[in-house]
Scaffold this motif. Structure first.
Motif, mmCIF file in Angstrom:
data_model
loop_
_atom_site.group_PDB
_atom_site.id
_atom_site.type_symbol
_atom_site.label_atom_id
_atom_site.label_comp_id
_atom_site.label_asym_id
_atom_site.label_seq_id
_atom_site.Cartn_x
_atom_site.Cartn_y
_atom_site.Cartn_z
ATOM 1 N N LEU A 1 -4.569 -8.733 8.563
ATOM 2 C CA LEU A 1 -4.766 -7.980 9.856
ATOM 3 C C LEU A 1 -5.502 -8.782 10.992
ATOM 4 N N TYR B 1 0.846 -1.211 -0.035
ATOM 5 C CA TYR B 1 -0.080 0.070 -0.085
ATOM 6 C C TYR B 1 0.731 1.106 -0.035
ATOM 7 N N ARG C 1 -11.842 -4.598 3.733
ATOM 8 C CA ARG C 1 -10.795 -4.088 3.089
ATOM 9 C C ARG C 1 -11.332 -2.725 2.799
HETATM 10 P P1 ADP Z 1 -5.633 -7.391 2.476
HETATM 11 O O1 ADP Z 1 -4.180 -6.529 2.370
HETATM 12 O O2 ADP Z 1 -5.278 -9.011 2.242
HETATM 13 O O3 ADP Z 1 -6.703 -6.783 1.881
HETATM 14 P P2 ADP Z 1 -5.371 -6.990 5.445
HETATM 15 O O4 ADP Z 1 -6.186 -7.647 6.467
HETATM 16 O O5 ADP Z 1 -3.915 -7.125 5.639
HETATM 17 O O6 ADP Z 1 -5.754 -7.634 4.092
HETATM 18 O O7 ADP Z 1 -5.536 -5.720 5.246
HETATM 19 C C1 ADP Z 1 -6.997 -5.072 5.287
HETATM 20 C C2 ADP Z 1 -6.959 -3.565 4.561
HETATM 21 O O8 ADP Z 1 -6.500 -2.601 5.096
HETATM 22 C C3 ADP Z 1 -6.434 -3.784 3.262
HETATM 23 O O9 ADP Z 1 -7.200 -4.110 2.373
HETATM 24 C C4 ADP Z 1 -6.105 -2.293 2.858
HETATM 25 O O10 ADP Z 1 -7.144 -1.498 2.333
HETATM 26 C C5 ADP Z 1 -5.713 -1.604 4.334
HETATM 27 N N1 ADP Z 1 -4.261 -1.541 4.831
HETATM 28 C C6 ADP Z 1 -3.526 -2.916 5.305
HETATM 29 N N2 ADP Z 1 -2.285 -2.150 5.777
HETATM 30 C C7 ADP Z 1 -2.355 -0.959 5.128
HETATM 31 C C8 ADP Z 1 -1.121 -0.210 4.789
HETATM 32 N N3 ADP Z 1 -0.063 -0.058 5.549
HETATM 33 N N4 ADP Z 1 -1.513 1.184 4.243
HETATM 34 C C9 ADP Z 1 -2.582 1.428 3.994
HETATM 35 N N5 ADP Z 1 -3.724 0.633 3.907
HETATM 36 C C10 ADP Z 1 -3.640 -0.434 4.393
#
Ligand code: ADP
Length: 854
Positions: A822, A763, A806
């Motif tokens: 997450l 991201y 997401r």
């Molecule tokens: P995924 O990345 O597989 O969609 P995650 O649970 O890791 O699932 O992340 C959930 C959502 O959080 C992501 O879809 C993204 O929109 C947001 N996200 C996670 N980490 C970041 C980051 N470092 N910067 C911006 N958005 C993030």
């Protein structure tokens, strides 16, 4: 005596000089500046002779020292204080107390000038006290033949008595004049009071009539009780209804009529008012009555007011009341009107005072006026009675009143009615404007009712509730109108009544009805309960979902449907609500009547009264058993599929590894590139499938934390190195992390760190930095992963650790993922007793943190 005689005869000027002459003759002149009489100068001898033979008061003051000689007539002027001391003494000694006034006069005379005064005032001590005395006097010089001045001849007459009586006459005259003036003024005042009073009496007769009609028609109870035995002398229909003892109440004693009040406070309150004359007011007071043989509980605002005659003697008690049992909703409205009432009461008090003043004046006026005074007192009495009635009529209400005279078409509206209609004070209210402001939907039937009430055989009663359109803002209002028509032999002559704005009550009724309909028809269980968890309402859906009927549940506690192992939830929920929080979508399990455990999602909110006090709780429970079952089925399916996919994927991965090694020697760049990509895709797929497997394990409680001691710094450095090799697009740095031993599941912590780093890469733009840092204290170690990427909106940040969540935006649309990384990371950290959180700014970057206890 013979010696005196011989001396007198030796001094011819003393002959026939009376006692004064005797005194001069026997005085010891040897020690005096004048010397013995036969040696006195001729002028002195001559003047003394004349003086002693004059019947008017005279005195001679001789020589530089003004030595005094005086005749018999002069003695009273000297008084017993100065006579006989004055003889032979200097005048300034004798009149020391007045010398500052007399000295200039004597000086003038010694210089040859004669002086004379009338009613000349002196302050003299003649008889042992100072007094104001008045004289007519003349001072003239005594000269020899050469006109040398040797002394002063004083002739004087005391005028004190005359002056004082003149003064008295003057005073009396003045008094007479002023009394005359007073008399004129009071006569004028009297005649103006008389005409005022005539006016008041006339107006009273008018208002009395109106008041009586209003009072009789008033929709709130009014009664007048006479004497200490409180015999009912007046009662309108409203109070007769409240008594509930039939129509014949006049003449009966209050205590006999209402024996059920015996052990309530009212008899004492009435008695106190009768004794003390002080009014008694109660608000929202519970009164238990027996109406038509049935016990009934009312709530009243009521007043007892002493009625007094013109001497201030109490002869009765007036009772006004407002039935507020149904009017809690109208409470606010009544409060608004109380200011207006206070003003009216003040007006009344002021006019009472005016009358009192007039009465006082009358009492003070001359007896000739007795007859008219009696008339005035009677009028005053009538006024007091009317004023009381008027006061009770308007107390505790903003009731509008009106009067219509059908033969002439005249219409009278009270100020309150004008307020209800929003009609300006200067705009006339006519029967046409009245009709024009009836709501179109009610117009026809209201007109019919009016016409009906005015039919001579109709009974003349009028009681309608209908809508009006206000003059000022064209707002629709509900009003309740009650009235009476009076007839002569042939036609309606007078139509009189009251009107009350009941819009708020109507609206509240409608709102309540709507709410009740919503509650009844809702698919969710809607339950209200007290803070003691006692159920107070239970809707149809609650009956359907839990199997208990409302009858079975109301009055019981909510614990009836809570499984015993979840009892501790209730106090926690109550605690959060008392703290002002709302509990939303709380997922838990509840028991049904037939013993099934069902999944419910519960939302609990505080129920507040009009003042904002929390008076109970409302609870909405949704049956989510089906949803839960669906989820379990889905999880099982995902778990099974992932598991099944894992075996072929492992073989595929092994085959690809071998193929890659074999291709190491080839020059075919396409093949080696393709093999590289195939490997990458398989790795992604493996991660994904592992994720799904983890989720399904987690949900079914099969995820296990296997703790061991290891160095967290080493783990962080290893993961970072691996990431650096695989991702050359970003600069990855580990900052300030020292060796620290933690007791945790090393594999799972590793997956958390690599998940955070992969997200940071995913991201944020190529070429940006990623920084991993540590921070520790005695209790915990905090690891952070910081990027310079797209950032996260606060609304998304709240839910980002939820399963499958997401962020939906243009930035994330082309980035693949399932929203489970997450969620899993948070679960892993929480199972270690740690926390996860983030700080982020949209467009600037995010920092994710997790902590592990030490
Ligand atoms: P995924 O990345 O597989 O969609 P995650 O649970 O890791 O699932 O992340 C959930 C959502 O959080 C992501 O879809 C993204 O929109 C947001 N996200 C996670 N980490 C970041 C980051 N470092 N910067 C911006 N958005 C993030």
């Amino acid at each position: 005596m013979s010696e005196h005689h011989s001396k007198n005869s030796a001094l011819p000027f003393l002959r026939n000089g009376g006692e004064a002459a005797e005194q001069i003759a026997t005085f010891n002149w040897h020690a005096n500046v004048l010397g013995v009489p036969h040696t006195w100068p001729l002028q002195l001898k001559q003047q003394t002779g004349i003086m002693l033979n004059t019947p008017s008061p005279m005195m001679i003051c001789w020589g530089k020292d003004l030595i005094q000689l005086y005749n018999d007539a002069f003695r009273p002027i000297l008084g017993r204080n100065k006579h006989p001391k004055a003889l032979g003494s200097p005048v300034y000694e004798t009149y020391a107390e007045a010398w500052d006034v007399l000295k200039p006069l004597f000086e003038k005379v010694m210089n040859g000038e004669a002086v004379a005064f009338q009613d000349f005032k002196l302050k003299l001590d003649r008889n042992g006290y100072e007094e104001d005395v008045y004289f007519d006097f003349s001072y003239s010089p005594i000269t020899d033949e050469e006109m040398n001045i040797h002394g002063v001849l004083v002739i004087c007459n005391e005028t004190t008595k005359k002056v004082l009586s003149l003064q008295e006459i003057h005073q009396t005259n003045k008094k007479i004049t002023s009394s005359n003036d007073e008399l004129v003024t009071s006569n004028e005042q009297l005649s103006s009071s008389q005409s005022n009073l005539r006016k008041i009496v006339y107006e009273l007769a008018e208002s009395e009539h109106r008041v009586r009609a209003i009072v009789e028609n008033a929709p709130f109870p009014i009664g007048v009780y006479m004497g200490r035995e409180l015999r009912i002398a007046f009662a309108n229909q409203a109070i007769i209804d409240v008594f509930g003892k039939g129509q014949n109440v006049i003449g009966r004693e209050y205590r006999d009529l209402l024996p059920e009040l015996a052990d309530q406070a009212i008899f004492t309150q009435l008695d106190n008012v009768y004794t003390s004359g002080k009014p008694f007011h109660a608000r929202n007071q519970q009164v238990d009555l027996v109406v038509d043989g049935q016990p009934r509980t009312y709530y009243f605002n009521y007043s007892f007011t002493a009625l007094t005659d013109q001497e201030g003697k109490i002869y009765g008690v007036m009772n006004t009341a407002a039935d507020v049992t149904d009017a809690v909703l109208a409470k606010q409205q009544v409060e608004e009107s109380s200011d207006e009432l206070a003003a009216l009461n003040e007006e009344l008090a002021a006019s009472n005072e005016e009358l009192q003043a007039i009465n006082d004046q009358l009492a003070n006026t001359n007896d000739e006026l007795n007859e008219s005074r009696q008339r005035f007192e009677k009028a005053n009495e009538e006024l007091a009675a009317s004023a009381s009635r008027l006061r009770m009529a308007i107390e505790s209400t903003n009731l509008g009143t009106w009067e219509y005279i059908p033969p002439t078409g005249e219409l009278y509206w009270s100020k309150e009615l004008r307020d209800i209609y929003g009609i300006p004070d200067d705009e006339p209210a006519t029967i046409e404007t009245f009709s024009a402001h009836i709501h179109p939907d009610d117009y026809e039937w209201v007109q019919e009712q009016i016409a009906g009430a005015m039919q001579p055989d109709s009974g003349g009663k009028y009681d309608l509730t209908y809508r009006i359109i206000r003059f000022d803002n064209e707002q629709m209002r509900w009003i309740k109108v009650q009235g009476t028509v009076y007839f002569d032999e042939t036609q309606a002559t007078r139509f009189i009544g009251t009107a009350f704005d009941i819009t708020e009550i109507k609206e509240a009724e409608e709102k309540t009805a709507k709410l009740a309909a919503i509650v009844a028809s809702s698919d969710d269980a809607i339950v209200s309960k007290t803070f003691d968890s006692v159920i107070t309402s239970w809707n149809t859906s609650a009956e359907r979902i839990f199997g208990f009927t409302a009858e079975e549940m109301i009055g019981e506690t909510i614990y009836k449907i809570i499984p015993p192992d979840r009892y501790e939830e209730e106090p926690i929920i109550l605690g959060r609500l008392k703290g002002g929080e709302r509990v939303q979508h709380f997922e838990t399990k509840r028991l049904t009547k037939d013993g099934r455990l069902i999944d419910v999602s519960v939302t609990v909110s505080p129920v507040k009264d009009a003042e904002g006090n929390i008076i109970g709780l409302s609870k909405i429970a949704r049956d989510i058993t089906e949803r839960k079952l669906d989820e379990t089925r889905k999880n099982d399916f995902i778990g099974m599929v992932s598991h099944e996919l894992k075996t072929p994927l492992t073989s595929l991965s092994a085959i690809l590894q071998v193929a890659k090694v074999k291709l190491n020697d080839t020059d075919d760049t396409f093949l080696s590139g393709a093999m590289q990509k195939a490997n990458q895709q398989v790795r992604r797929m493996t991660t994904m499938i592992n994720g799904f497997l983890n989720i399904s394990r987690l949900e079914s409680g099969k995820i296990l934390i296997e703790k061991q001691l290891f160095d967290l710094q080493m783990l962080i450095l290893d993961v970072a190195d691996e990431m650096k090799v695989a991702n050359t697009t970003h600069t990855i740095n580990v900052d300030d992390c020292r060796a620290v031993e933690v007791n945790a599941d090393q594999d799972k912590i590793q997956s958390v760190i690599s998940n955070l780093i992969s997200n940071a890469i995913k991201y944020s733009a190529n070429g940006t930095n990623i920084k991993i840092a540590c921070q520790r204290d005695d209790n915990e170690i905090i690891v952070s992963v910081q990027d310079e990427g797209i950032g996260i909106h606060p609304a998304d940040a709240e839910r980002i650790f939820d399963r499958y969540y997401r962020v939906e935006s243009n930035d994330t649309r082309h980035i693949s993922g399932f929203g489970i990384g997450l969620y899993l990371s948070a679960e892993i950290i929480e199972r270690h007793g740690g926390r996860v959180w983030l700080e982020s700014e949209v467009g600037k970057g995010s920092t994710f943190y997790f902590s592990l206890p030490l």
